[in-house]
Design a protein around this motif. Structure first.
Motif, PDB file in Angstrom:
ATOM      1  N   LYS A  51       0.837  -1.213   0.000  1.00 54.34           N
ATOM      2  CA  LYS A  51       0.000   0.000   0.000  1.00 54.34           C
ATOM      3  C   LYS A  51       0.872   1.263   0.000  1.00 54.34           C
ATOM      4  O   LYS A  51       0.608   2.223  -0.720  1.00 54.34           O
ATOM      5  N   LEU A  52       1.918   1.216   0.808  1.00 53.50           N
ATOM      6  CA  LEU A  52       2.862   2.340   0.886  1.00 53.50           C
ATOM      7  C   LEU A  52       3.455   2.620  -0.492  1.00 53.50           C
ATOM      8  O   LEU A  52       3.525   3.760  -0.950  1.00 53.50           O
ATOM      9  N   GLU A  53       3.854   1.536  -1.158  1.00 56.63           N
ATOM     10  CA  GLU A  53       4.496   1.673  -2.462  1.00 56.63           C
ATOM     11  C   GLU A  53       3.522   2.276  -3.486  1.00 56.63           C
ATOM     12  O   GLU A  53       3.895   3.152  -4.264  1.00 56.63           O
ATOM     13  N   GLU A  54       2.274   1.812  -3.453  1.00 55.14           N
ATOM     14  CA  GLU A  54       1.263   2.387  -4.355  1.00 55.14           C
ATOM     15  C   GLU A  54       1.119   3.888  -4.127  1.00 55.14           C
ATOM     16  O   GLU A  54       1.042   4.673  -5.076  1.00 55.14           O
ATOM     17  N   GLY A  55       1.080   4.284  -2.861  1.00 52.63           N
ATOM     18  CA  GLY A  55       0.948   5.705  -2.518  1.00 52.63           C
ATOM     19  C   GLY A  55       2.135   6.518  -3.006  1.00 52.63           C
ATOM     20  O   GLY A  55       1.976   7.621  -3.557  1.00 52.63           O
ATOM     21  N   LEU A  56       3.334   5.962  -2.830  1.00 51.90           N
ATOM     22  CA  LEU A  56       4.555   6.653  -3.263  1.00 51.90           C
ATOM     23  C   LEU A  56       4.548   6.846  -4.777  1.00 51.90           C
ATOM     24  O   LEU A  56       4.872   7.915  -5.281  1.00 51.90           O
ATOM     25  N   ARG A  57       4.164   5.795  -5.494  1.00 46.11           N
ATOM     26  CA  ARG A  57       4.129   5.889  -6.962  1.00 46.11           C
ATOM     27  C   ARG A  57       3.092   6.918  -7.418  1.00 46.11           C
ATOM     28  O   ARG A  57       3.345   7.692  -8.342  1.00 46.11           O
ATOM     29  N   ALA A  58       1.940   6.912  -6.758  1.00 44.87           N
ATOM     30  CA  ALA A  58       0.864   7.840  -7.147  1.00 44.87           C
ATOM     31  C   ALA A  58       1.299   9.294  -6.935  1.00 44.87           C
ATOM     32  O   ALA A  58       1.117  10.150  -7.813  1.00 44.87           O
ATOM     33  N   LEU A 114       3.895  10.276  -9.506  1.00 44.06           N
ATOM     34  CA  LEU A 114       3.302  10.588 -10.814  1.00 44.06           C
ATOM     35  C   LEU A 114       2.674  11.970 -10.821  1.00 44.06           C
ATOM     36  O   LEU A 114       2.778  12.711 -11.791  1.00 44.06           O
ATOM     37  N   LYS A 115       2.051  12.300  -9.689  1.00 39.05           N
ATOM     38  CA  LYS A 115       1.447  13.631  -9.595  1.00 39.05           C
ATOM     39  C   LYS A 115       2.529  14.710  -9.704  1.00 39.05           C
ATOM     40  O   LYS A 115       2.375  15.688 -10.434  1.00 39.05           O
ATOM     41  N   ARG A 116       3.651  14.499  -9.004  1.00 42.07           N
ATOM     42  CA  ARG A 116       4.752  15.482  -9.086  1.00 42.07           C
ATOM     43  C   ARG A 116       5.269  15.587 -10.518  1.00 42.07           C
ATOM     44  O   ARG A 116       5.569  16.669 -11.007  1.00 42.07           O
ATOM     45  N   LEU A 117       5.383  14.438 -11.188  1.00 46.05           N
ATOM     46  CA  LEU A 117       5.829  14.437 -12.592  1.00 46.05           C
ATOM     47  C   LEU A 117       4.862  15.235 -13.458  1.00 46.05           C
ATOM     48  O   LEU A 117       5.267  16.070 -14.257  1.00 46.05           O
ATOM     49  N   ASN A 118       3.576  14.947 -13.289  1.00 51.03           N
ATOM     50  CA  ASN A 118       2.548  15.631 -14.092  1.00 51.03           C
ATOM     51  C   ASN A 118       2.508  17.124 -13.821  1.00 51.03           C
ATOM     52  O   ASN A 118       2.222  17.920 -14.707  1.00 51.03           O
ATOM     53  N   ASP A 119       2.799  17.508 -12.570  1.00 55.93           N
ATOM     54  CA  ASP A 119       2.814  18.937 -12.218  1.00 55.93           C
ATOM     55  C   ASP A 119       4.130  19.602 -12.642  1.00 55.93           C
ATOM     56  O   ASP A 119       4.361  20.766 -12.337  1.00 55.93           O
ATOM     57  N   GLY A 120       5.000  18.806 -13.281  1.00 57.68           N
ATOM     58  CA  GLY A 120       6.287  19.342 -13.732  1.00 57.68           C
ATOM     59  C   GLY A 120       7.230  19.696 -12.589  1.00 57.68           C
ATOM     60  O   GLY A 120       8.130  20.505 -12.732  1.00 57.68           O
ATOM     61  N   GLN A 121       7.024  19.049 -11.439  1.00 57.32           N
ATOM     62  CA  GLN A 121       7.872  19.372 -10.264  1.00 57.32           C
ATOM     63  C   GLN A 121       9.051  18.425 -10.147  1.00 57.32           C
ATOM     64  O   GLN A 121       9.757  18.453  -9.151  1.00 57.32           O
ATOM     65  N   GLN A 129      15.598  12.601 -14.252  1.00 58.58           N
ATOM     66  CA  GLN A 129      16.575  11.675 -13.648  1.00 58.58           C
ATOM     67  C   GLN A 129      16.162  11.297 -12.237  1.00 58.58           C
ATOM     68  O   GLN A 129      16.273  10.152 -11.823  1.00 58.58           O
ATOM     69  N   SER A 130      15.688  12.289 -11.476  1.00 56.66           N
ATOM     70  CA  SER A 130      15.216  12.006 -10.115  1.00 56.66           C
ATOM     71  C   SER A 130      14.069  11.016 -10.186  1.00 56.66           C
ATOM     72  O   SER A 130      13.956  10.111  -9.352  1.00 56.66           O
ATOM     73  N   GLY A 131      13.219  11.199 -11.201  1.00 55.53           N
ATOM     74  CA  GLY A 131      12.047  10.335 -11.353  1.00 55.53           C
ATOM     75  C   GLY A 131      12.420   8.885 -11.534  1.00 55.53           C
ATOM     76  O   GLY A 131      11.876   7.996 -10.872  1.00 55.53           O
ATOM     77  N   VAL A 132      13.376   8.646 -12.422  1.00 56.09           N
ATOM     78  CA  VAL A 132      13.835   7.273 -12.679  1.00 56.09           C
ATOM     79  C   VAL A 132      14.401   6.679 -11.392  1.00 56.09           C
ATOM     80  O   VAL A 132      14.103   5.544 -11.019  1.00 56.09           O
ATOM     81  N   MET A 133      15.221   7.463 -10.701  1.00 51.70           N
ATOM     82  CA  MET A 133      15.877   6.971  -9.499  1.00 51.70           C
ATOM     83  C   MET A 133      14.862   6.686  -8.386  1.00 51.70           C
ATOM     84  O   MET A 133      14.973   5.684  -7.672  1.00 51.70           O
TER      85      MET A 133
END
Length: 230
Positions: free
Chosen positions: A174-181, A184-191, A195-199
């Motif tokens: 559940k924790l992992e699902e929350g972290l991924r979600a 993704l939101k940070r990615l979509n918001d362009g934040q 490279q940080s995303g991949v890591m």
């Protein structure tokens, strides 16, 4: 326990003719190896969250000891088999211990991966938001508890703790699902830097795998118990 003595402490070849005692000694050595993995996790966490490269170096040092212990424990367990006639119950327990050696060593490997990410993050100055770092630190806390419980389940043959590990596995998912979600939101918001995303995703994957190995250790404890009561 100094925890970090770079040699085998419990394996005694004079006990190989008594499979039960020999397996108890191997279990103590395994618990010690797992405690070292816990130290690796603590150092990997520090290395990543605070970019402290001395901690990354500690991870590499402990990994060498863990590899040595893995080799010695497998040799010892194999010697128990070669001494001959094990009962069905002893055979199940021994097979379980062989799997556990592998699981503990893999936890060490995942810590080493995280420590390598820490190097990469530090050298390339890859930015991580405070939010992401806090989430990572929190995820480590959850997994640290899980590793702790699986060590004690193994050392004491505790069914209660083994079952607790299995329920913690659900928490980790559940924790992992929350972290991924949230990621993704940070990615979509362009934040989020790509490279940080991949890591971040790789790091979460390694933490999740540590949880899987804890789960395997707990299942070995439970299957040993099930044979005991049959």
């Amino acid at each position: 326990d100094d925890g970090m003595e770079r040699r085998v402490l419990y394996l005694d070849n004079r006990m190989l003719n008594n499979a039960t005692i020999a397996m108890n000694l191997a279990t103590r050595e395994l618990a010690r190896m797992a405690e070292m993995c816990k130290q690796m996790m603590a150092s990997a966490r520090q290395a990543f969250v605070t970019s402290n490269m001395d901690e990354a170096k500690k991870v590499e040092d402990i990994e060498e000891t863990i590899d040595m212990l893995q080799t010695e424990i497998v040799k010892y367990l194999s010697a128990i088999i070669s001494k001959g006639s094990l009962t069905e119950r002893q055979s199940v327990r021994l097979a379980g211990l062989m799997h556990v050696v592998n699981d503990i060593e893999r936890i060490g490997d995942h810590c080493e991966n995280i420590s390598e990410f820490a190097h990469w993050k530090s050298e390339e100055k890859i930015p991580f938001s405070q939010e992401a770092l806090t989430e990572i630190a929190d995820a480590f806390t959850v997994l640290n508890n899980m590793v702790d419980d699986s060590i004690h389940a193994l050392r004491d043959g505790s069914i209660e703790l083994a079952n607790k590990v299995l329920s913690e596995e659900y928490e980790v998912d559940k924790l992992e699902e929350g972290l991924r979600a949230r990621h993704l939101k940070r990615l979509n918001d362009g934040q989020c830097n790509p490279q940080s995303g991949v890591m971040f995703i790789e790091l979460i994957h390694n933490l999740e795998r540590i949880g899987d190995h804890c789960n395997n250790i707990a299942e070995a404890v439970l299957s040993d118990y099930n044979v005991r009561i049959e």
